[in-house]
Design an enzyme around this catalytic site. Structure first.
Site, PDB file in Angstrom:
ATOM      1  N   SER A  90     -66.040  53.256  39.020  1.00  0.00           N
ATOM      2  CA  SER A  90     -64.915  52.336  39.208  1.00  0.00           C
ATOM      3  C   SER A  90     -64.639  51.889  40.636  1.00  0.00           C
ATOM      4  O   SER A  90     -63.789  51.019  40.851  1.00  0.00           O
ATOM      5  CB  SER A  90     -63.643  52.942  38.636  1.00  0.00           C
ATOM      6  OG  SER A  90     -63.714  52.916  37.239  1.00  0.00           O
ATOM      7  N   SER A 107     -62.897  50.334  36.789  1.00  0.00           N
ATOM      8  CA  SER A 107     -61.488  50.121  36.583  1.00  0.00           C
ATOM      9  C   SER A 107     -60.750  49.588  37.804  1.00  0.00           C
ATOM     10  O   SER A 107     -59.647  49.053  37.665  1.00  0.00           O
ATOM     11  CB  SER A 107     -60.829  51.435  36.156  1.00  0.00           C
ATOM     12  OG  SER A 107     -60.932  52.394  37.191  1.00  0.00           O
ATOM     13  N   LYS A 150     -54.938  51.638  44.984  1.00  0.00           N
ATOM     14  CA  LYS A 150     -55.055  51.553  43.521  1.00  0.00           C
ATOM     15  C   LYS A 150     -53.880  52.275  42.863  1.00  0.00           C
ATOM     16  O   LYS A 150     -53.456  53.343  43.325  1.00  0.00           O
ATOM     17  CB  LYS A 150     -56.386  52.185  43.093  1.00  0.00           C
ATOM     18  CG  LYS A 150     -56.748  52.003  41.630  1.00  0.00           C
ATOM     19  CD  LYS A 150     -58.122  52.635  41.354  1.00  0.00           C
ATOM     20  CE  LYS A 150     -58.541  52.491  39.903  1.00  0.00           C
ATOM     21  NZ  LYS A 150     -59.838  53.166  39.629  1.00  0.00           N
TER      22      LYS A 150
HETATM   23  N1  GLN Z   1     -66.089  52.393  33.466  1.00  0.00           N
HETATM   24  C1  GLN Z   1     -66.105  53.822  33.396  1.00  0.00           C
HETATM   25  C2  GLN Z   1     -65.169  54.284  32.314  1.00  0.00           C
HETATM   26  O1  GLN Z   1     -64.659  53.464  31.655  1.00  0.00           O
HETATM   27  C3  GLN Z   1     -65.740  54.392  34.740  1.00  0.00           C
HETATM   28  C4  GLN Z   1     -64.297  54.569  34.934  1.00  0.00           C
HETATM   29  C5  GLN Z   1     -63.944  55.099  36.291  1.00  0.00           C
HETATM   30  O2  GLN Z   1     -64.800  55.297  37.144  1.00  0.00           O
HETATM   31  N2  GLN Z   1     -62.678  55.363  36.474  1.00  0.00           N
HETATM   32  O3  GLN Z   1     -64.966  55.436  32.101  1.00  0.00           O
END
Ligand code: GLN
Length: 502
Positions: A179, A155, A80
């Protein structure tokens, strides 16, 4: 050997050590697959062809010389783009870091390189890991391989889509609120958020430091265990890194595959089901519970009443920490620098750079976070959220008195259409209702595919364990995977539509 891209990492590792194939051949097969499907999927922001093939050739030479290699040596991996990689561009999905090439490796990347896994490239993500759909990337959408009009989750949608589309057998994700697990759920893959402190955060571009954790994204539970053991363990460069060694994860996955769960207490979390969950998601969840019961597990209902406030607490704590972590992107040190024409003072350069370099979601959270931390509101917002966090930790502690693992659907719905929730931040935030409690408490969680909903899209089943008991995720996860694949006659991804290649 044909179809090297369809093998699990464990199977590919076996084929490498028995000499049936070489790492150069396997890596090239994945690069060819990337070339064939990236036009449709767009999982990668950067493909590192030369570096990957050089690593592969080196591993093949060392193997030929009889050197003792890591079990995953020669198996390619995607990383990532929030993880820093020496010599490879790293943007965290943001324009503000466009063109930045880090001068060092994250600890987990050092470990991957030392073990000889060719790095195929860097995967797409929501800007600075803020989002649940990868639509907040500054570099375009990633598409879900099950339906190209749908989101791959976020994400870490790039890592999940790359694994689901057979572009990589292994990928690294990061999970601050879901994410890793939510993209795994909506793409029919396996994703694990380790115990907080179980994998070094050194070299992750921080979103919210008290919540961030890197972990594996794979197609099988065993592959996640193999990768987790490789990247985990104590790191003196991360002050929150756990001192003790990891539990035996691969052994737990192998034990779990026998699908005997006698004596294991599985707690179903009352608050993470029912209203707001798609009927097909709940139906697959219930079926998986029946399979676990059939394998000897004792199913108990547990209530975690404070989980209802987890999302609200998270959206104060995360923006607060993010606003502080993102202050360093000021146009002075890395990446983008925008110099206004008139009167370019340092302050005006910073303001112009941040104005152009950050997207809307990042700005929204910086504003929220600085507000929550400001003098008059600190106690009312950030302070209260921290108290709720403690209550959530207590709910977990009480639940783990009654159960060895806790379970829930990973996400309330299957993959939604691209664009569907983009203008509605609150609807987007709700995707993580079931995953966020684990981050707030620091406990580990795993998502594995539990079937297809009525819309024909994958559904995720989440397993949570007490901190430092990540082995339980792998035992229960591998058991459920074996039981489900027995019902289906093979892996769920086998039912995904073939992507058009070019
Ligand atoms: N979707 C969550 C957010 O927007 C989780 C993001 C993540 O785990 N990096 O914060």
């Amino acid at each position: 050997m044909s179809d090297l891209t369809r093998l699990s990492a464990a199977a590919l590792a076996d084929a490498l050590s028995s000499g049936e194939t070489s790492s150069v051949e396997a890596t090239q097969a994945h690069l060819d697959r990337i070339a064939a499907v990236e036009g449709a999927v767009h999982a990668f922001l950067h493909v590192s062809t030369d570096e990957a093939l050089a690593t592969a050739a080196d591993v093949d030479a060392r193997r030929a010389a009889g050197e003792q290699l890591h079990a995953l040596a020669g198996v390619p991996i995607a990383v990532k783009d929030v993880v820093v990689t020496q010599g490879l561009p790293t943007t965290a999905g943001s324009k503000i870091l466009e063109g930045w090439v880090p001068p060092y490796d994250a600890t987990l990347v050092e470990k991957i390189k030392a073990a000889g896994l060719p790095i195929l490239g860097k995967t797409n993500m929501d800007e600075f890991a803020m989002g649940s759909s990868t639509e907040h990337s500054a570099y375009g959408n990633t598409h879900n391989p099950w339906d190209l009009d749908r989101i791959p989750g976020g994400s870490g949608g790039g890592s999940a889509a790359a694994v689901a589309a057979y572009e990589a057998p292994l990928a690294i994700g990061t999970d601050t609120g879901g994410s890793i697990r939510q993209p795994a759920a909506v793409t029919g893959t396996v994703g694990v958020k380790p115990t907080y402190g179980g994998v070094s955060r050194y070299g992750l571009i921080a979103l919210a430091s008290s919540l961030d954790q890197a972990g594996p994204v794979t197609r099988t539970v065993l592959d996640s265990a193999l990768l987790h053991e490789l990247i985990g363990g104590h790191d003196p460069r991360d002050s929150t890194s756990l001192a003790e060694p990891l539990p035996a994860l691969v052994a737990a996955a192998r034990l779990g595959a026998a699908a005997d769960l006698s004596g294991v207490r599985v707690g179903v979390i009352t608050e993470l089901q029912g209203e707001g969950y798609q009927p097909g998601v709940l139906a697959r969840f219930e079926e998986s519970l029946e399979l676990l019961r059939g394998a000897g597990a004792e199913i108990v209902e547990v209530s975690c009443p404070r989980f209802t406030y987890a999302l609200a607490a998270y959206y104060l704590i995360l923006p607060a920490e993010a606003s502080s972590n993102l202050a360093k992107f000021d146009g002075m040190r890395f990446g983008l620098r925008v110099i206004p024409d008139d009167n370019p003072t340092a302050e005006r350069v910073m303001s112009a750079t941040r104005g152009q370099g950050f997207g809307d979601e990042v700005k929204r959270r910086i504003i929220l976070g600085t507000y929550a931390l400001s003098a008059g509101y600190y106690d009312a917002y950030y302070g209260s959220a921290q108290k709720v966090r403690t209550l959530i930790q207590r709910d977990f502690a009480a639940a783990f008195e009654k159960a060895d693992v806790l379970v829930s659907p990973t996400a309330p719905t299957t993959a939604f259409k691209l664009g569907e929730k983009l203008d509605d931040p609150l609807a987007m935030y709700l995707n993580d209702v079931a995953t966020i409690p684990a981050n707030l408490a620091g406990v580990p969680g795993l998502s594995l595919p539990s079937g297809l909903s009525d819309d024909g899209l994958p559904v995720g089943f989440q397993v949570l364990a007490p901190a430092k008991a990540d082995d339980r995720l792998y035992r229960v996860g591998a058991a459920l995977e074996a039981l489900l694949e027995n019902e289906w006659g093979g892996p769920l991804l086998g039912r995904a539509p073939e992507l058009e290649t070019r």
